[in-house]
Design a protein around this motif. Structure first.
Motif, PDB file in Angstrom:
ATOM      1  N   ARG A   1      -0.220  -1.132  -2.410  1.00  0.00           N
ATOM      2  CA  ARG A   1      -0.345  -0.226  -1.498  1.00  0.00           C
ATOM      3  C   ARG A   1      -0.478   1.222  -1.872  1.00  0.00           C
ATOM      4  O   ARG A   1      -1.165   1.789  -1.460  1.00  0.00           O
ATOM      5  CB  ARG A   1       0.758  -0.537  -0.306  1.00  0.00           C
ATOM      6  CG  ARG A   1       0.986   0.516   0.649  1.00  0.00           C
ATOM      7  CD  ARG A   1      -0.105   0.538   1.764  1.00  0.00           C
ATOM      8  NE  ARG A   1      -0.497  -0.744   2.555  1.00  0.00           N
ATOM      9  CZ  ARG A   1      -1.495  -0.876   3.319  1.00  0.00           C
ATOM     10  NH1 ARG A   1      -2.302   0.062   3.427  1.00  0.00           N
ATOM     11  NH2 ARG A   1      -1.487  -1.993   3.945  1.00  0.00           N
TER      12      ARG A   1
ATOM     13  N   GLU B   1      -0.937 -11.635   0.750  1.00  0.00           N
ATOM     14  CA  GLU B   1      -0.996 -10.370   0.601  1.00  0.00           C
ATOM     15  C   GLU B   1      -0.954 -10.155  -1.093  1.00  0.00           C
ATOM     16  O   GLU B   1      -0.886 -10.932  -1.810  1.00  0.00           O
ATOM     17  CB  GLU B   1       0.447  -9.972   1.138  1.00  0.00           C
ATOM     18  CG  GLU B   1       0.562  -9.773   2.377  1.00  0.00           C
ATOM     19  CD  GLU B   1       1.775  -9.803   2.993  1.00  0.00           C
ATOM     20  OE1 GLU B   1       2.812  -9.441   2.242  1.00  0.00           O
ATOM     21  OE2 GLU B   1       1.886  -9.076   4.296  1.00  0.00           O
TER      22      GLU B   1
ATOM     23  N   THR C   1      -7.409  -3.700   2.990  1.00  0.00           N
ATOM     24  CA  THR C   1      -6.400  -2.713   2.581  1.00  0.00           C
ATOM     25  C   THR C   1      -5.098  -3.431   3.464  1.00  0.00           C
ATOM     26  O   THR C   1      -4.130  -2.992   2.916  1.00  0.00           O
ATOM     27  CB  THR C   1      -6.635  -1.650   3.348  1.00  0.00           C
ATOM     28  OG1 THR C   1      -7.093  -1.510   4.718  1.00  0.00           O
ATOM     29  CG2 THR C   1      -7.892  -0.796   2.241  1.00  0.00           C
ATOM     30  N   PHE C   2      -5.306  -3.821   4.452  1.00  0.00           N
ATOM     31  CA  PHE C   2      -3.972  -4.223   5.197  1.00  0.00           C
ATOM     32  C   PHE C   2      -3.259  -5.432   4.453  1.00  0.00           C
ATOM     33  O   PHE C   2      -2.092  -5.283   4.484  1.00  0.00           O
ATOM     34  CB  PHE C   2      -4.175  -5.190   6.575  1.00  0.00           C
ATOM     35  CG  PHE C   2      -3.129  -5.719   7.304  1.00  0.00           C
ATOM     36  CD1 PHE C   2      -2.327  -4.812   8.105  1.00  0.00           C
ATOM     37  CD2 PHE C   2      -3.008  -6.976   7.402  1.00  0.00           C
ATOM     38  CE1 PHE C   2      -1.327  -5.394   9.125  1.00  0.00           C
ATOM     39  CE2 PHE C   2      -2.203  -7.656   8.016  1.00  0.00           C
ATOM     40  CZ  PHE C   2      -1.133  -6.884   8.674  1.00  0.00           C
ATOM     41  N   LEU C   3      -3.778  -6.253   3.606  1.00  0.00           N
ATOM     42  CA  LEU C   3      -3.051  -7.298   2.853  1.00  0.00           C
ATOM     43  C   LEU C   3      -2.457  -6.492   1.532  1.00  0.00           C
ATOM     44  O   LEU C   3      -1.711  -7.454   0.774  1.00  0.00           O
ATOM     45  CB  LEU C   3      -4.051  -8.221   2.374  1.00  0.00           C
ATOM     46  CG  LEU C   3      -4.527  -9.132   3.592  1.00  0.00           C
ATOM     47  CD1 LEU C   3      -5.833 -10.005   2.958  1.00  0.00           C
ATOM     48  CD2 LEU C   3      -3.648  -9.960   4.160  1.00  0.00           C
ATOM     49  N   LEU C   4      -2.791  -5.601   1.253  1.00  0.00           N
ATOM     50  CA  LEU C   4      -1.929  -4.488   0.102  1.00  0.00           C
ATOM     51  C   LEU C   4      -0.828  -4.090   0.648  1.00  0.00           C
ATOM     52  O   LEU C   4      -0.395  -3.619   1.597  1.00  0.00           O
ATOM     53  CB  LEU C   4      -2.741  -3.360  -0.285  1.00  0.00           C
ATOM     54  CG  LEU C   4      -4.534  -3.594  -0.654  1.00  0.00           C
ATOM     55  CD1 LEU C   4      -5.086  -2.448  -1.221  1.00  0.00           C
ATOM     56  CD2 LEU C   4      -4.545  -4.585  -1.940  1.00  0.00           C
ATOM     57  N   THR C   5       0.272  -4.809  -0.404  1.00  0.00           N
ATOM     58  CA  THR C   5       1.771  -4.322  -0.074  1.00  0.00           C
ATOM     59  C   THR C   5       2.375  -3.862  -1.631  1.00  0.00           C
ATOM     60  O   THR C   5       1.793  -3.902  -2.467  1.00  0.00           O
ATOM     61  CB  THR C   5       2.532  -5.417   0.217  1.00  0.00           C
ATOM     62  OG1 THR C   5       2.582  -6.377  -0.961  1.00  0.00           O
ATOM     63  CG2 THR C   5       1.971  -6.246   1.334  1.00  0.00           C
ATOM     64  N   GLY C   6       3.493  -3.232  -1.447  1.00  0.00           N
ATOM     65  CA  GLY C   6       4.135  -2.770  -2.586  1.00  0.00           C
ATOM     66  C   GLY C   6       3.422  -1.747  -3.513  1.00  0.00           C
ATOM     67  O   GLY C   6       3.061  -0.725  -2.790  1.00  0.00           O
ATOM     68  N   ASP C   7       3.365  -2.231  -4.760  1.00  0.00           N
ATOM     69  CA  ASP C   7       2.612  -1.004  -5.788  1.00  0.00           C
ATOM     70  C   ASP C   7       1.283  -0.854  -5.444  1.00  0.00           C
ATOM     71  O   ASP C   7       0.545  -0.114  -5.368  1.00  0.00           O
ATOM     72  CB  ASP C   7       2.853  -1.571  -7.365  1.00  0.00           C
ATOM     73  CG  ASP C   7       4.382  -1.182  -7.432  1.00  0.00           C
ATOM     74  OD1 ASP C   7       5.115  -0.397  -7.006  1.00  0.00           O
ATOM     75  OD2 ASP C   7       4.766  -2.001  -8.332  1.00  0.00           O
TER      76      ASP C   7
ATOM     77  N   SER D   1       0.535  -7.740  -3.863  1.00  0.00           N
ATOM     78  CA  SER D   1       1.534  -6.582  -3.973  1.00  0.00           C
ATOM     79  C   SER D   1       1.300  -5.727  -5.437  1.00  0.00           C
ATOM     80  O   SER D   1       2.117  -5.071  -5.888  1.00  0.00           O
ATOM     81  CB  SER D   1       3.156  -6.955  -4.152  1.00  0.00           C
ATOM     82  OG  SER D   1       2.937  -7.977  -5.116  1.00  0.00           O
TER      83      SER D   1
ATOM     84  N   GLU E   1      -3.079   3.856  -1.710  1.00  0.00           N
ATOM     85  CA  GLU E   1      -3.036   5.073  -0.682  1.00  0.00           C
ATOM     86  C   GLU E   1      -3.295   6.264  -1.858  1.00  0.00           C
ATOM     87  O   GLU E   1      -4.108   7.367  -1.268  1.00  0.00           O
ATOM     88  CB  GLU E   1      -1.742   5.519  -0.256  1.00  0.00           C
ATOM     89  CG  GLU E   1      -1.229   4.502   0.931  1.00  0.00           C
ATOM     90  CD  GLU E   1       0.424   4.648   1.109  1.00  0.00           C
ATOM     91  OE1 GLU E   1       1.225   5.187   0.418  1.00  0.00           O
ATOM     92  OE2 GLU E   1       0.562   3.831   2.116  1.00  0.00           O
TER      93      GLU E   1
END
Length: 182
Positions: A49, A5, A41-47, A7, A53
């Motif tokens: 993500r 992922e 986009t699924f692998l984007l997390t935290g900041d 972040s 968005e």
């Protein structure tokens, strides 16, 4: 395959490595553009993500290509200014006090930013040789190598030879001058 992922980061090279690593996975899986975008986009997390968005409001998600996704991603994490700086660093790169192995690592990393050199085998070979420390450059040129791989191997051998010569001069090597008897 277990992609990492992402972040977010302030280190552009981490962002670039992440994109390259999932590019390899996506190519292996033979994913189409739309699937690449969805997986990316699924692998984007935290900041990351949150940034996505915000950025995704400005693009059409139904027609967004993988290259389009990377363009949006790079505009945040691997800006044109950073790529330009890395290109300049590569063009002025010299081995200096670096070991050959460390220089090869820096050269290959920087080569990525200058496709004119990276994609032309003779130019890559010439540029690498010109950037070597002069004592190694001489040894490499004398060997007359014709490929980048051979130049790297010859450079590593030249460096090892130089270490042995220095050891001999200091009396630490296996080839010490015999003591003269009186």
């Amino acid at each position: 395959m277990d992609p990492n992922e992402f972040s977010g980061t302030t280190d552009s090279m981490i962002a670039e490595v992440w994109i390259k690593s999932i590019d390899v996975i996506f190519a292996f899986m033979e994913l189409q553009d739309a699937d690449r975008v969805r997986c990316g986009t699924f692998l984007l997390t935290g900041d990351a993500r949150l940034c996505w968005e915000s950025a995704s409001i400005l693009v059409n998600l139904h027609t967004l290509s993988w290259d389009g996704f990377k363009e949006v991603f790079y505009s945040k994490y691997f800006t044109e200014e950073v790529r330009s700086r890395l290109t300049r660093e590569f063009m002025t790169l010299q081995q200096g006090d670096n070991s050959v192995a460390e220089f090869v690592r820096k050269f290959e990393r920087g080569c990525h930013f200058v496709p004119l050199i990276a994609n032309d085998a003779r130019e890559k070979l010439r540029h690498f040789i010109c950037c070597l420390r002069s004592i190694f450059r001489r040894d490499v040129r004398v060997a007359g190598p014709t490929t980048y791989v051979v130049v790297v191997l010859r450079s590593l051998v030249a460096e090892q030879d130089q270490r042995e010569i220095e050891g001999d001069r200091q009396g630490n090597g296996p080839y010490q001058a015999p003591h003269q008897q009186q």
